[in-house]
Design a protein around this motif. Structure first.
Motif, PDB file in Angstrom:
ATOM      1  N   THR A 167       0.841  -1.197   0.000  1.00  0.00           N
ATOM      2  CA  THR A 167       0.000   0.000   0.000  1.00  0.00           C
ATOM      3  C   THR A 167       0.877   1.248   0.000  1.00  0.00           C
ATOM      4  O   THR A 167       2.085   1.190   0.214  1.00  0.00           O
ATOM      5  CB  THR A 167      -0.910   0.025   1.235  1.00  0.00           C
TER       6      THR A 167
ATOM      7  N   HIS B 264      -7.851  -0.279   4.162  1.00  0.00           N
ATOM      8  CA  HIS B 264      -7.426   0.870   4.958  1.00  0.00           C
ATOM      9  C   HIS B 264      -6.801   0.305   6.219  1.00  0.00           C
ATOM     10  O   HIS B 264      -7.484  -0.332   7.021  1.00  0.00           O
ATOM     11  CB  HIS B 264      -8.635   1.751   5.308  1.00  0.00           C
TER      12      HIS B 264
ATOM     13  N   ASN C 163      -4.171  13.085   6.600  1.00  0.00           N
ATOM     14  CA  ASN C 163      -4.368  11.630   6.557  1.00  0.00           C
ATOM     15  C   ASN C 163      -3.983  10.949   7.861  1.00  0.00           C
ATOM     16  O   ASN C 163      -3.754   9.740   7.887  1.00  0.00           O
ATOM     17  CB  ASN C 163      -3.560  11.018   5.405  1.00  0.00           C
TER      18      ASN C 163
ATOM     19  N   TRP D 218     -11.231  -2.378  -1.307  1.00  0.00           N
ATOM     20  CA  TRP D 218     -10.253  -1.444  -0.780  1.00  0.00           C
ATOM     21  C   TRP D 218      -9.760  -1.927   0.579  1.00  0.00           C
ATOM     22  O   TRP D 218     -10.415  -2.704   1.260  1.00  0.00           O
ATOM     23  CB  TRP D 218     -10.822  -0.030  -0.668  1.00  0.00           C
TER      24      TRP D 218
ATOM     25  N   TYR E  14     -12.837   5.867  -3.034  1.00  0.00           N
ATOM     26  CA  TYR E  14     -11.747   6.790  -3.337  1.00  0.00           C
ATOM     27  C   TYR E  14     -11.048   7.137  -2.025  1.00  0.00           C
ATOM     28  O   TYR E  14     -11.671   7.131  -0.962  1.00  0.00           O
ATOM     29  CB  TYR E  14     -12.265   8.053  -4.016  1.00  0.00           C
ATOM     30  N   PRO E  15      -9.752   7.482  -2.086  1.00  0.00           N
ATOM     31  CA  PRO E  15      -8.997   7.701  -0.839  1.00  0.00           C
ATOM     32  C   PRO E  15      -9.630   8.690   0.120  1.00  0.00           C
ATOM     33  O   PRO E  15      -9.731   8.421   1.319  1.00  0.00           O
ATOM     34  CB  PRO E  15      -7.632   8.195  -1.355  1.00  0.00           C
TER      35      PRO E  15
ATOM     36  N   GLN F 244      -3.516   3.045   2.363  1.00  0.00           N
ATOM     37  CA  GLN F 244      -4.647   2.473   1.640  1.00  0.00           C
ATOM     38  C   GLN F 244      -4.194   1.860   0.319  1.00  0.00           C
ATOM     39  O   GLN F 244      -3.129   2.190  -0.203  1.00  0.00           O
ATOM     40  CB  GLN F 244      -5.691   3.558   1.322  1.00  0.00           C
TER      41      GLN F 244
END
Length: 284
Positions: A100, A179, A156, A177, A129-130, A170
């Motif tokens: 990642t 995280h 972040n 996805w 999306y991030p 991520q």
């Protein structure tokens, strides 16, 4: 107004309520919960990558510490730019390049790891999306830290006030996805000396060195309380199904090529030589 637009513009309290109501209408999706204790971070990252790529289930992995200190860099990280490579080599600190993005951390028994691996439609109203994933994670952990410290999502990072205690990374695929977060419940000050001041840093860092920039979670709440509160917050969005690593091994195929790698000593020696050359010192 569309559902997505309402989620983007609603106040925080209304946003939480809307997300939970939306989840209630559809029925809470299933999330498998795997609890680990002291699992080596390389083994954990290999498992995460495999579940992201080969599973179709939602997963939460909680690893309470890792057995030995290790440095973990993002997929594009360069040791010559991010590490004090000489001391890393001298002290034989393992260096891992994960699959990642994100920054560089040193982890040990004082680190609590929490990973969420989800299908893109698992959280109603969240886009794959991030920024959207990051915003939702902020809501999730706001419930965990409600009434504890001055919790914020800053850029972040997770922070208490102006000091970071949680770093995130991520990866997003076509349908899924991940995280994952390294939480600094505690840390050894000496370990911070292995990390260089990054060229790219969040604005709120304001040039502070590592020990002025980060804080210890143990000063705010017990370790076990943090983990249990996190599970409770996740249960607001998912129907949680505890599982174990043996069940994963039985259900997942054995063949998988990981991109997360342990850097070799040769790679680190080459990075050290590059650093010495940059400052005009011969390595001979």
């Amino acid at each position: 107004m569309s559902d997505v637009r309402r989620f983007q513009t609603a106040p925080f309290s209304m946003l939480v309520l809307m997300m939970k109501q939306q989840a209630g209408k559809l029925g809470l999706p299933l999330m498998n919960l795997l609890r680990l204790n002291g699992t080596p971070i390389l083994q954990q990252l290999h498992l995460e990558e495999k579940l992201l790529r080969t599973s179709s289930d939602n997963w939460c992995i909680i690893n309470d510490g890792t057995d030995t200190p290790a440095i973990v860099m993002g997929v594009s990280g360069k040791p010559s730019e991010l590490l004090e490579v000489g001391p890393v080599l001298r002290d034989r600190i393992p260096v891992i390049r994960r699959f990642t993005g994100g920054g560089t951390v040193i982890v040990d028994s004082g680190t609590v790891f929490i990973t969420l691996i989800c299908n893109k439609d698992a959280v109603p109203g969240m886009q794959p999306y991030p920024r959207s994933i990051m915003s939702w994670s902020g809501l999730l952990y706001n419930e965990v830290f409600r009434g504890i410290g001055d919790f914020k999502l800053r850029e972040n990072d997770y922070v208490f006030g102006e000091r970071k205690f949680g770093g995130n990374a991520q990866s997003i695929t076509k349908n899924r996805w991940i995280h994952h977060t390294s939480f600094l419940w505690d840390y050894a000050v000496g370990n911070m000396a292995y990390l260089k001041q990054p060229a790219r840093a969040p604005k709120y860092r304001l040039g502070r060195d590592h020990t002025e920039f980060i804080c210890r979670m143990k000063e705010y709440l017990p370790r076990s309380v943090f983990i249990e509160k996190t599970v409770e917050s996740i249960e607001s969005y998912f129907s949680v199904n505890p599982t174990n690593s043996e069940a994963i091994d039985a259900s997942q195929g054995a063949e998988f090529v990981h991109s997360t790698m342990l850097l070799t000593r040769q790679e680190l020696e080459e990075a050290s030589a590059s650093q010495l050359k940059t400052i005009g010192v011969s390595s001979v």
